[in-house]
Scaffold this motif. Structure first.
Motif, PDB file in Angstrom:
ATOM      1  N   UNK B 152       0.847  -1.185   0.000  1.00 24.52           N
ATOM      2  CA  UNK B 152       0.000   0.000   0.000  1.00 24.52           C
ATOM      3  C   UNK B 152       0.887   1.241   0.000  1.00 24.52           C
ATOM      4  N   UNK B 153       0.294   2.353  -0.369  1.00 25.69           N
ATOM      5  CA  UNK B 153       1.060   3.578  -0.395  1.00 25.69           C
ATOM      6  C   UNK B 153       1.411   4.047   1.005  1.00 25.69           C
ATOM      7  N   UNK B 154       2.405   4.892   1.075  1.00 28.45           N
ATOM      8  CA  UNK B 154       2.817   5.427   2.356  1.00 28.45           C
ATOM      9  C   UNK B 154       3.533   6.756   2.099  1.00 28.45           C
ATOM     10  N   UNK B 155       3.267   7.774   2.905  1.00 28.59           N
ATOM     11  CA  UNK B 155       3.958   9.051   2.678  1.00 28.59           C
ATOM     12  C   UNK B 155       5.475   8.883   2.740  1.00 28.59           C
ATOM     13  N   UNK B 156       6.173   9.677   1.992  1.00 29.10           N
ATOM     14  CA  UNK B 156       7.640   9.665   1.929  1.00 29.10           C
ATOM     15  C   UNK B 156       8.196   8.398   1.284  1.00 29.10           C
ATOM     16  N   UNK B 157       7.378   7.708   0.514  1.00 30.84           N
ATOM     17  CA  UNK B 157       7.784   6.415  -0.033  1.00 30.84           C
ATOM     18  C   UNK B 157       7.667   6.326  -1.547  1.00 30.84           C
ATOM     19  N   UNK B 158       7.731   7.450  -2.261  1.00 28.66           N
ATOM     20  CA  UNK B 158       7.626   7.315  -3.715  1.00 28.66           C
ATOM     21  C   UNK B 158       8.830   6.559  -4.270  1.00 28.66           C
ATOM     22  N   UNK B 159       9.940   6.562  -3.542  1.00 29.52           N
ATOM     23  CA  UNK B 159      11.104   5.767  -3.955  1.00 29.52           C
ATOM     24  C   UNK B 159      11.157   4.429  -3.245  1.00 29.52           C
ATOM     25  N   UNK B 160      11.024   4.453  -1.909  1.00 33.22           N
ATOM     26  CA  UNK B 160      11.105   3.202  -1.145  1.00 33.22           C
ATOM     27  C   UNK B 160       9.965   2.255  -1.527  1.00 33.22           C
ATOM     28  N   UNK B 161       8.762   2.803  -1.672  1.00 34.40           N
ATOM     29  CA  UNK B 161       7.632   1.969  -2.078  1.00 34.40           C
ATOM     30  C   UNK B 161       7.843   1.388  -3.466  1.00 34.40           C
ATOM     31  N   UNK B 162       8.418   2.201  -4.348  1.00 41.16           N
ATOM     32  CA  UNK B 162       8.723   1.712  -5.695  1.00 41.16           C
ATOM     33  C   UNK B 162       9.698   0.534  -5.626  1.00 41.16           C
ATOM     34  N   UNK B 163      10.702   0.670  -4.775  1.00 43.49           N
ATOM     35  CA  UNK B 163      11.714  -0.384  -4.662  1.00 43.49           C
ATOM     36  C   UNK B 163      11.125  -1.640  -4.026  1.00 43.49           C
ATOM     37  N   UNK B 164      10.391  -1.469  -2.941  1.00 40.65           N
ATOM     38  CA  UNK B 164       9.885  -2.652  -2.237  1.00 40.65           C
ATOM     39  C   UNK B 164       8.741  -3.329  -2.993  1.00 40.65           C
ATOM     40  N   UNK B 165       7.947  -2.553  -3.734  1.00 39.59           N
ATOM     41  CA  UNK B 165       6.953  -3.197  -4.601  1.00 39.59           C
ATOM     42  C   UNK B 165       7.669  -4.057  -5.631  1.00 39.59           C
ATOM     43  N   UNK B 166       8.822  -3.590  -6.083  1.00 35.51           N
ATOM     44  CA  UNK B 166       9.631  -4.400  -6.986  1.00 35.51           C
ATOM     45  C   UNK B 166      10.110  -5.676  -6.318  1.00 35.51           C
ATOM     46  N   UNK B 167      10.510  -5.565  -5.061  1.00 36.42           N
ATOM     47  CA  UNK B 167      10.941  -6.735  -4.290  1.00 36.42           C
ATOM     48  C   UNK B 167       9.840  -7.791  -4.244  1.00 36.42           C
ATOM     49  N   UNK B 168       8.639  -7.343  -3.921  1.00 38.44           N
ATOM     50  CA  UNK B 168       7.510  -8.276  -3.811  1.00 38.44           C
ATOM     51  C   UNK B 168       7.147  -8.852  -5.175  1.00 38.44           C
ATOM     52  N   UNK B 169       7.105  -7.980  -6.165  1.00 38.77           N
ATOM     53  CA  UNK B 169       6.660  -8.444  -7.474  1.00 38.77           C
ATOM     54  C   UNK B 169       7.714  -9.301  -8.167  1.00 38.77           C
ATOM     55  N   UNK B 170       8.958  -9.090  -7.815  1.00 40.72           N
ATOM     56  CA  UNK B 170      10.014  -9.975  -8.302  1.00 40.72           C
ATOM     57  C   UNK B 170       9.724 -11.415  -7.857  1.00 40.72           C
TER      58      UNK B 170
END
Lengths: 225, 275
Positions: B152-170
């Motif tokens: 899910x989205x989270x403030x201050x995470x346009x980069x970290x969320x992008x990276x960790x969504x990649x982790x999960x989707x990988x």
């Protein structure tokens, strides 16, 4: 008929069927349209998509020449790849960054530009439906698509927190003729580019002002199960 | 170490855990070893490795440390060569090494983004790829340690969320591709973790100050439906399950071990505020 007569829209990519359909539809709805790259927008600007300053300049020029920035459409397409065990690291990184960096910069620098105008706005990502489903032999596109989707959700929350009136949403698209083809199952119907543009227009209207952080599949049913 | 019962759930399995030199990776190393696996843990921090070894010794457990920067392909080659030379197989990989950098979007630079992606995405891609090359002979299990920001989205995470969504989707992409080799791949999403109950960690104190850190702890307790913070042990136990044959029909999924934070809209609003 959607009416965007008082809006200025920026489309971050000008080539490909989805971008062309978006530019044409936004213009038909009455918006003044700027696009990154060549084409038939009201204003076409060259942008170095890996350079934050280049995006800032483009958004400034758009605002000055067309009178603001209300709608930002960010289409991202992804390539298929080799099987995981065969993809060279440099190919993975290159394909991944080619998707995420322009989308990240367009989104974040675009929102900063929108905030300057103070009128709120709508950011609409167009992302492969691979953002929500693994695919065979598309590891970079899957990983990047999911990254862009969740970056958009985080951006939507930051905007809500700032009370800047900006909403951020995504359209998840299945296979589209003329776009780079991801390995979707063969029984998934091709999506007409106009169907994608229609979803983008919906998000761009004031009627969608209470929707943010959402993702709408326009995918021929691929994500239904 | 009475809190870490020894079992044979992972007996006979060879498991590589990245980032086993601190925090969650250290606990996963301990638990995986306690469940009978032959464990190799890797990381960049030799001092942290000494502490992991001390804890292993204290618990009467063994694991082998290999120096490893997960962003460097030649080091993956070297680590995998080492594992195969010594043990002849690899049954499990825990892609645990990760980094965070939380900033508002107007302060998050391209350099910040690249830092986040290089470890959380590229490092795990390399791990997955090298594991595939070994595991395709006899199958295996890959576990990517992600974050709730991937779900899910989270403030201050346009980069970290992008990276960790990649982790999960990988992990999801690897599950699809690994099906023909008997390779399973899953992601685990920890909630907020503390090693010392409800006491603020030295890291949180350094970040927020004494009072701010305690407020941070209380906020996270209040926004967790189970009303307590997680412990790295909770995550390690879930990882061990995903490495084991007990999870043989589980692949491509995202497991949250978060005290219920993903069950509702509490993450940003707080349970108390709804009462």
């Amino acid at each position: 008929m959607v009416n965007l007569a008082d809006k200025v829209a920026f489309v971050s990519v000008s080539d490909g069927p989805i971008s062309r359909a978006c530019v044409a539809s936004l213009k038909a709805a009455g918006a003044k349209v700027c696009a990154a790259g060549s084409g038939n927008a009201d204003l076409n600007l060259e942008v170095d998509k890996y350079d934050p300053a280049s995006w800032d300049t483009a958004f400034d020029v758009c605002s000055q020449k067309l009178g603001g920035l209300d709608v930002l459409v960010i289409p991202t397409a992804g390539p298929s790849s080799q099987p995981i065990e065969d993809v060279p690291l440099e190919d993975f990184v290159s394909a991944h960054r080619a998707m995420v960096v322009p989308a990240f910069l367009a989104q974040n620098r675009g929102i900063i530009a929108m905030r300057k105008t103070g009128n709120g706005g709508a950011v609409v990502h167009v992302i492969p439906a691979a953002a929500r489903s693994g695919l065979d032999s598309a590891v970079a596109a899957c990983t990047a698509s999911a990254g862009i989707l969740f970056s958009s959700k985080s951006a939507s929350l930051e905007c809500a927190k700032e009370k800047d009136g900006i909403v951020v949403n995504a359209v998840l698209v299945g296979p589209v003729a003329g776009e780079p083809q991801l390995p979707y199952p063969k029984d998934v119907a091709a999506v007409p580019p106009q169907a994608v543009a229609d979803a983008v227009l919906f998000y761009a209207t004031d009627g969608a002002v209470y929707m943010s952080g959402m993702d709408l599949p326009v995918d021929g049913g691929f994500l239904a199960g | 170490m009475s809190e870490m019962p020894k079992t044979d759930q992972l007996a006979g399995k060879v498991v590589l855990i990245t980032g086993g030199t601190s925090g969650l990776g250290r606990w996963t190393t301990l638990i995986t070893a306690a469940q009978g696996a032959t464990v190799i843990y890797s990381g960049r921090n030799a001092e942290g490795a000494a502490e992991t070894d001390r804890r292993l010794n204290e618990a009467g457990l063994k694991a082998e440390y290999l120096p490893h920067d997960v962003t460097k392909e030649d080091e993956w080659q070297s680590v995998m060569d080492n594992v195969l030379k010594r043990y002849g197989r690899l049954d499990g990989l825990v892609n645990n090494s990760g980094v965070s950098r939380l900033k508002p979007m107007d302060q998050l630079s391209l350099e910040d983004l690249e830092y986040l992606l290089s470890v959380n995405v590229d490092g795990m891609f390399l791990g997955t790829q090298y594991a595939f090359r070994v595991m395709k002979m006899r199958g295996g299990s890959i576990v990517n340690i992600s974050a709730l920001n991937a779900l899910r989205g989270s403030p201050n995470s346009t980069g970290y969320g992008m990276a960790k969504a990649g982790t999960t989707h990988l992990a999801r992409a690897a599950a699809i591709e690994g099906r023909k080799y008997g390779i399973r791949a899953n992601a685990v999403h920890p909630g907020v973790l503390f090693e010392d109950g409800d006491k603020a960690s030295p890291g949180a104190i350094a970040l927020f100050g004494e009072e701010g850190a305690q407020k941070f702890v209380q906020f996270n307790i209040d926004t967790t439906p189970l009303g307590r913070l997680g412990h790295p042990r909770d995550i390690g136990t879930a990882v061990a399950f995903l490495l084991s044959d007990a999870s043989r029909h589980v692949t491509g999924t995202a497991v949250s071990v978060d005290g219920g934070r993903m069950a509702g809209e509490y993450l940003h609003h707080g349970i108390k505020s709804q009462k």
